[in-house]
Write an enzyme that holds these catalytic residues in place. Structure first.
Site, PDB file in Angstrom:
ATOM      1  N   ASP A   1     -89.131  69.444  11.005  1.00  0.00           N
ATOM      2  CA  ASP A   1     -89.138  69.645  12.405  1.00  0.00           C
ATOM      3  C   ASP A   1     -88.739  68.229  12.890  1.00  0.00           C
ATOM      4  O   ASP A   1     -87.879  68.345  13.714  1.00  0.00           O
ATOM      5  CB  ASP A   1     -90.111  70.323  12.975  1.00  0.00           C
ATOM      6  CG  ASP A   1     -89.757  71.665  12.987  1.00  0.00           C
ATOM      7  OD1 ASP A   1     -89.429  72.637  12.581  1.00  0.00           O
ATOM      8  OD2 ASP A   1     -90.575  72.483  14.423  1.00  0.00           O
TER       9      ASP A   1
ATOM     10  N   ASP B   1     -98.146  60.319   6.730  1.00  0.00           N
ATOM     11  CA  ASP B   1     -98.100  59.625   8.015  1.00  0.00           C
ATOM     12  C   ASP B   1     -97.199  58.540   8.077  1.00  0.00           C
ATOM     13  O   ASP B   1     -96.402  58.450   8.923  1.00  0.00           O
ATOM     14  CB  ASP B   1     -99.635  59.067   8.345  1.00  0.00           C
ATOM     15  CG  ASP B   1    -100.105  58.368   7.144  1.00  0.00           C
ATOM     16  OD1 ASP B   1     -99.734  58.320   6.126  1.00  0.00           O
ATOM     17  OD2 ASP B   1    -101.529  57.831   7.538  1.00  0.00           O
TER      18      ASP B   1
ATOM     19  N   ASP C   1     -92.857  71.219   6.074  1.00  0.00           N
ATOM     20  CA  ASP C   1     -92.648  72.174   7.265  1.00  0.00           C
ATOM     21  C   ASP C   1     -92.684  71.006   8.533  1.00  0.00           C
ATOM     22  O   ASP C   1     -91.600  71.209   9.316  1.00  0.00           O
ATOM     23  CB  ASP C   1     -93.646  73.041   7.345  1.00  0.00           C
ATOM     24  CG  ASP C   1     -93.629  73.831   8.791  1.00  0.00           C
ATOM     25  OD1 ASP C   1     -92.509  74.192   8.809  1.00  0.00           O
ATOM     26  OD2 ASP C   1     -94.651  73.737   9.199  1.00  0.00           O
TER      27      ASP C   1
ATOM     28  N   LYS D   1    -100.513  62.223   0.174  1.00  0.00           N
ATOM     29  CA  LYS D   1    -101.625  61.867   0.972  1.00  0.00           C
ATOM     30  C   LYS D   1    -102.815  61.633   0.252  1.00  0.00           C
ATOM     31  O   LYS D   1    -103.746  61.988   0.224  1.00  0.00           O
ATOM     32  CB  LYS D   1    -101.992  63.050   2.007  1.00  0.00           C
ATOM     33  CG  LYS D   1    -102.733  62.579   3.165  1.00  0.00           C
ATOM     34  CD  LYS D   1    -102.426  61.384   4.228  1.00  0.00           C
ATOM     35  CE  LYS D   1    -103.683  60.885   4.880  1.00  0.00           C
ATOM     36  NZ  LYS D   1    -103.100  59.532   5.611  1.00  0.00           N
TER      37      LYS D   1
ATOM     38  N   TYR E   1     -99.904  76.588   1.706  1.00  0.00           N
ATOM     39  CA  TYR E   1     -99.652  77.950   2.067  1.00  0.00           C
ATOM     40  C   TYR E   1     -99.957  79.183   1.150  1.00  0.00           C
ATOM     41  O   TYR E   1     -99.689  80.082   1.426  1.00  0.00           O
ATOM     42  CB  TYR E   1     -97.877  78.103   2.430  1.00  0.00           C
ATOM     43  CG  TYR E   1     -97.563  77.626   3.531  1.00  0.00           C
ATOM     44  CD1 TYR E   1     -97.945  76.352   3.985  1.00  0.00           C
ATOM     45  CD2 TYR E   1     -96.370  78.348   4.331  1.00  0.00           C
ATOM     46  CE1 TYR E   1     -97.395  75.664   5.201  1.00  0.00           C
ATOM     47  CE2 TYR E   1     -95.766  77.664   5.558  1.00  0.00           C
ATOM     48  CZ  TYR E   1     -96.392  76.285   6.025  1.00  0.00           C
ATOM     49  OH  TYR E   1     -95.823  75.819   7.046  1.00  0.00           O
TER      50      TYR E   1
END
Ligand code: NAD
Ligand code: IPM
Ligand code: MN
Length: 351
Positions: A247, A219, A243, A186, A135
């Protein structure tokens, strides 16, 4: 009597429904201390009138408050990258609120949608890096509008930024019975930023030998949240990874209307902490008074705790849990027919 001054920024869409609902609950919970609210009409309507999301000196006006209580930002009439950058991200970055704390738990009476899993299986605490990473906002566009157009969006990971959020996450893990920390990486595909991320995890971990550390590729971590949620306790992740994962966490709870969050700088006060639900302005249901206020009421409890009023925070959570446990009042996202106001009024009655 100690009085806390809170800046209210309801924002857009259902932000204007859930903030008043949660503010009623805060009033009812305040006992032995005072609360003062000042409301700011910043958001997309403000943008359409003034050409900006908040005044130029907006951060200076917020700085003296003890806390910011924000609903949601975003409206189809203003591009999201403008509205969110100029208001929400400006506050997070401007006040260096580098921790975004997001609990994922199941309230009594609300069955998680995952088959075979109950409240005892789902109790995660996400520690989201909140001021850099994906971000950072660095980049640009080149040869705009041509066939050769290029867009570059740089992620920025600093040793200092990664270390401070991990130190905080380890500290949270140490305070919980499971003493487990999972990190979302990752580094199999991102050989610079995520390898630094993994190295710092190892280094900081040496100062917390009593915390069990696991590192998962993001993942696989997403899948694990669904297949083995009970194996996760505190989770630390970069800005974008967390983020997305939170969710998913809200979906594991049963609705986006359930997930709460606190933006904090636990090391130093640059400005007030900011408290906001995880969800957005939900234009698809805004204006009908049917949004679920649970996330925002839970967020209000996080705010009371951070303000140093843990007893009042517990009162809010207990009242909230009593209402969900009774299974009588439910907003439509949870299969009921009640309104935002009816739910909040029940929590107030309980208090
Ligand atoms: P969203 O979270 O607003 O909505 C996603 C879905 O969840 C919608 O179907 C919505 O109706 C439902 N939902 C969300 N909160 C709910 C609640 N409290 N009760 C019942 N249902 C609820 O995400 P989106 O649709 O991707 O984004 C809408 C706007 O909000 C966009 O402008 C986006 O950029 C913005 N946004 C803002 C924030 C924030 O201010 N913190 C967070 C996320 C998205
Ligand atoms: C959140 C939101 C924001 C984020 C958006 C609206 C910029 O999705 O708080 O989860 O990505 O941080
Ligand atoms: Mn989000």
């Amino acid at each position: 009597m100690k009085t806390y001054r809170t800046a209210l920024v309801p924002g857009d869409g259902i932000g204007k429904e859930v903030i008043p609902a949660a503010t009623d609950v805060l009033w009812a919970a305040a006992d032995g201390f005072g609360l003062e609210f000042e409301s700011f009409d910043w958001g997309c309507e403000y943008y359409l009138r003034h050409g900006r999301m908040m005044p130029e000196d907006g951060l200076e006006r917020l700085r003296p408050f003890d806390a910011i209580f924000l609903g949601a930002i975003g409206h189809p009439s203003v591009p999201d990258h403008i509205s969110l950058r100029q208001l929400l991200l400006r506050i997070r970055f401007g006040f260096d609120l580098y921790v975004n704390l997001r609990p994922i738990e199941i309230l009594p009476g609300l069955d998680p949608p995952l088959k075979g899993k109950s409240a005892e299986h789902i109790h995660m605490l996400f520690v989201r890096e909140n001021t850099e990473g994906e971000y950072a906002g660095l980049g640009g566009r080149f040869k705009r509008g041509t066939e050769d157009e290029v867009a570059i969006q740089q992620a920025v990971f600093t040793r200092r930024g990664v270390e401070r959020v991990m130190r905080y996450a380890f500290g949270q893990a140490r305070r919980r019975p499971a003493r487990r920390l999972a990190s979302a990486t990752k580094s199999n595909a991102m050989q610079y930023s995520m390898v630094l991320w993994d190295e710092v995890l190892q280094e900081v971990g040496r100062d917390f030998p009593d915390v069990a550390v696991a590192s998962y590729h993001v993942d696989a971590l997403a899948a694990r949240m669904v297949t083995h949620p009970e194996s996760l306790d505190v989770v630390v992740a970069s800005n974008l990874f967390a983020d997305i994962l939170t969710d998913l966490g809200a979906a594991l709870q049963g609705s986006l209307g359930l997930a709460a969050s606190a933006n904090l700088n636990p090391a130093k006060r640059v400005g007030p902490p900011m408290f906001e639900p995880v969800h957005g302005s939900a234009p698809d249901i805004a204006g009908r008074g049917i949004s679920n206020p649970i996330a925002t009421i839970w967020t209000a409890a996080l705010m009371l705790e951070q303000l140093g009023e843990p007893a009042a925070a517990a009162r809010v959570m207990n009242a909230l849990k009593a209402v969900t446990a009774a299974k009588r009042i439910r907003t439509p996202d949870l299969g009921g027919n009640n309104t935002t106001r009816e739910f909040a009024a029940e929590v107030v009655r309980e208090l």
